[in-house]
Design a protein around this motif. Sequence first.
Motif, PDB file in Angstrom:
ATOM      1  N   ILE A  71      54.313  57.714  -0.387  1.00 31.90           N
ATOM      2  CA  ILE A  71      55.543  56.623  -0.237  1.00 31.90           C
ATOM      3  C   ILE A  71      55.726  56.550   1.383  1.00 31.90           C
ATOM      4  O   ILE A  71      55.774  57.817   1.890  1.00 31.90           O
ATOM      5  N   LYS A  72      56.344  55.308   1.562  1.00 34.54           N
ATOM      6  CA  LYS A  72      56.518  55.261   3.396  1.00 34.54           C
ATOM      7  C   LYS A  72      57.966  54.583   3.315  1.00 34.54           C
ATOM      8  O   LYS A  72      58.269  53.540   2.998  1.00 34.54           O
ATOM      9  N   ILE A  73      58.854  55.714   3.615  1.00 31.09           N
ATOM     10  CA  ILE A  73      60.397  55.362   3.508  1.00 31.09           C
ATOM     11  C   ILE A  73      60.617  54.628   4.495  1.00 31.09           C
ATOM     12  O   ILE A  73      60.266  54.980   5.736  1.00 31.09           O
ATOM     13  N   PRO A  74      61.408  53.521   4.414  1.00 28.18           N
ATOM     14  CA  PRO A  74      61.879  52.818   5.332  1.00 28.18           C
ATOM     15  C   PRO A  74      62.916  53.510   6.311  1.00 28.18           C
ATOM     16  O   PRO A  74      63.573  54.434   5.922  1.00 28.18           O
ATOM     17  N   GLU A  75      62.786  53.053   7.613  1.00 26.85           N
ATOM     18  CA  GLU A  75      63.769  53.679   8.459  1.00 26.85           C
ATOM     19  C   GLU A  75      65.275  53.284   8.108  1.00 26.85           C
ATOM     20  O   GLU A  75      66.315  54.257   8.396  1.00 26.85           O
ATOM     21  N   ARG A  76      65.593  52.128   7.899  1.00 24.93           N
ATOM     22  CA  ARG A  76      67.052  51.639   7.451  1.00 24.93           C
ATOM     23  C   ARG A  76      66.919  51.371   5.986  1.00 24.93           C
ATOM     24  O   ARG A  76      66.218  50.893   5.252  1.00 24.93           O
ATOM     25  N   LEU A  77      68.521  51.244   5.361  1.00 20.32           N
ATOM     26  CA  LEU A  77      68.492  50.708   4.102  1.00 20.32           C
ATOM     27  C   LEU A  77      68.277  49.263   3.719  1.00 20.32           C
ATOM     28  O   LEU A  77      68.822  48.640   4.490  1.00 20.32           O
ATOM     29  N   PRO A  78      67.286  49.174   3.055  1.00 18.91           N
ATOM     30  CA  PRO A  78      67.062  47.676   2.952  1.00 18.91           C
ATOM     31  C   PRO A  78      68.291  46.832   2.104  1.00 18.91           C
ATOM     32  O   PRO A  78      68.815  47.658   1.598  1.00 18.91           O
ATOM     33  N   GLN A  79      68.113  45.753   2.501  1.00 19.34           N
ATOM     34  CA  GLN A  79      69.051  44.903   1.838  1.00 19.34           C
ATOM     35  C   GLN A  79      68.729  44.303   0.565  1.00 19.34           C
ATOM     36  O   GLN A  79      67.573  43.759   0.414  1.00 19.34           O
ATOM     37  N   PHE A  80      69.542  44.487  -0.700  1.00 21.57           N
ATOM     38  CA  PHE A  80      69.167  43.744  -1.757  1.00 21.57           C
ATOM     39  C   PHE A  80      70.122  43.415  -2.636  1.00 21.57           C
ATOM     40  O   PHE A  80      71.465  43.855  -2.348  1.00 21.57           O
ATOM     41  N   THR A  81      70.152  42.804  -3.688  1.00 26.99           N
ATOM     42  CA  THR A  81      71.252  42.410  -4.695  1.00 26.99           C
ATOM     43  C   THR A  81      70.534  42.540  -6.043  1.00 26.99           C
ATOM     44  O   THR A  81      69.482  41.819  -6.422  1.00 26.99           O
ATOM     45  N   GLU A  93      76.755  45.977   0.133  1.00 25.71           N
ATOM     46  CA  GLU A  93      77.789  45.499   0.831  1.00 25.71           C
ATOM     47  C   GLU A  93      79.050  46.257   0.980  1.00 25.71           C
ATOM     48  O   GLU A  93      79.473  46.613   2.145  1.00 25.71           O
ATOM     49  N   PRO A  94      79.793  46.201  -0.098  1.00 27.31           N
ATOM     50  CA  PRO A  94      81.153  46.899  -0.043  1.00 27.31           C
ATOM     51  C   PRO A  94      81.197  48.389   0.234  1.00 27.31           C
ATOM     52  O   PRO A  94      82.289  48.758   0.618  1.00 27.31           O
ATOM     53  N   LEU A  95      80.048  49.083   0.319  1.00 30.93           N
ATOM     54  CA  LEU A  95      79.991  50.581   0.711  1.00 30.93           C
ATOM     55  C   LEU A  95      79.219  50.809   2.245  1.00 30.93           C
ATOM     56  O   LEU A  95      79.145  51.791   2.535  1.00 30.93           O
ATOM     57  N   HIS A  96      79.397  49.523   2.826  1.00 29.46           N
ATOM     58  CA  HIS A  96      79.020  49.559   4.259  1.00 29.46           C
ATOM     59  C   HIS A  96      79.690  50.678   5.032  1.00 29.46           C
ATOM     60  O   HIS A  96      81.128  50.847   4.786  1.00 29.46           O
ATOM     61  N   GLY A  97      79.227  51.224   5.839  1.00 29.10           N
ATOM     62  CA  GLY A  97      79.996  52.487   6.746  1.00 29.10           C
ATOM     63  C   GLY A  97      80.126  53.774   5.904  1.00 29.10           C
ATOM     64  O   GLY A  97      80.527  54.724   6.509  1.00 29.10           O
TER      65      GLY A  97
END
Lengths: 239, 204
Positions: A71-81, A93-97
């Motif tokens: 497993i190579k985890i990403p540094e940042r949260l990937p965007q997806f729908t 997106e609504p949970l940003h922050g």
Amino acid sequence: MNRKLALVAAVAAAVAAGWAGQRLHSAYAPRTAGRGVAVPAGEASAPTAADVRASAADLAANAREGLGSAIKIPERLPQFTLNGLDGKPASLEPLHGRSLIINFWATWCAPCRQEIPLLQEVDATWRARNFSVVGIAVDHRADVARFAARLKIAYPLMSGEQDALDVAAAFGVVDPAFPFTVFTDDRGRVVALYLGELREPQIRLILAVVQDLNADKILLPAAQLKIKHGLQAIAANNA
Amino acid sequence: MSTSRLPGARAALFLVTLLGVASVAGARPWWLRGAAAGQDQDFLPPDAAFRVAAHIDGNRILIRWIIADGYYLYRDKMQVAAESPDLVVYPLSLPPGARLTDRFFGPRIVYFRAVEATAGYLRSDFGAHPLQIKVTYQGCAQAGLCYPPIVKVIFPDELASAATAQTSNLYSAWELVAIFGGGAAFFLAGLVLRKGRRLPVPGP
């Protein structure tokens, strides 16, 4: 008349001999064709006679690389729908922050079901501290909706099949196994990925560290080290 | 995050970064194992946790799974189906397993370490295709991890067992009868056809 009879007998004899030849071919041909071809190319080989003699423990010890190693985890949260339980597209997106606890699960997976009450409790307790739990079910939406209703899951749920597997792959989990849970800080950085069923000591430890990270009491590398050592200590205590 | 938000933390940051690099250089991932795994071991990839092979043993297919320690397979998730043409594979015959009670699923039968199942088969391709079957199975780690159902297409090889040898000998005997019988029938037919006819024989 005799000649006709003889011709019929000759034809019958030819058919019988042909049948016998075919039987011989079918008895021996597959044996050679099948030898040495155990499983599709690229997959694990079938056990050899030596494997069968070896104990299951030996097999485990001989595995070259664990699932977590791959497993190579990403540094940042990937965007997806993905789709929400209502069938409409949903994103994070609504949970940003907010700090996120993203739990990948499936209804057929016993340890996934087992940890859901803990996640519900965490969601209720930590929501006020800017944490949110999100469930991503790699499963049929109808099954997920039924199970969510039965357990009264209050946190947001998304579901999908191949699309959800693609999201799992975006988090570095290419060979799917469930449950696994991703923890992010409030800046969208991936702090940890926990493979397997979460239990209370582990989740409390990780959340406390993420909280310190959000409050700038600790830096990301130090936070990750603290989680690593904390989890090792918990594992050692359980041993 | 900038270090200005943490005054005086530059030295600590450097030290921690060094430790982090050293940790990564050790190539040992720290994310992680299940809580119940008290030792320093990772979860196995599914193909290492569950290994499967199939053999033809007379008129049945024998399918064997080797299961790593700490892992198990669900009995009701094990299936076999025909993959090559003109092949019928009957349902698996499985031995009794262990009982595992789950809070949500109730009691379920599982297998630890190894399991051997058999399935009868019928092929009508007269050996035109290599025999090919599709096996499906699903299992979990006791430490709290489950793998999705695994589907594998495999080519069973033949077991060189005494039973198979006997069956082969039996087949061979009938085949020899058919071949020599056919030859004898040809010879007799030739005699009958020749009756009353003379072949021109060249003179001296």
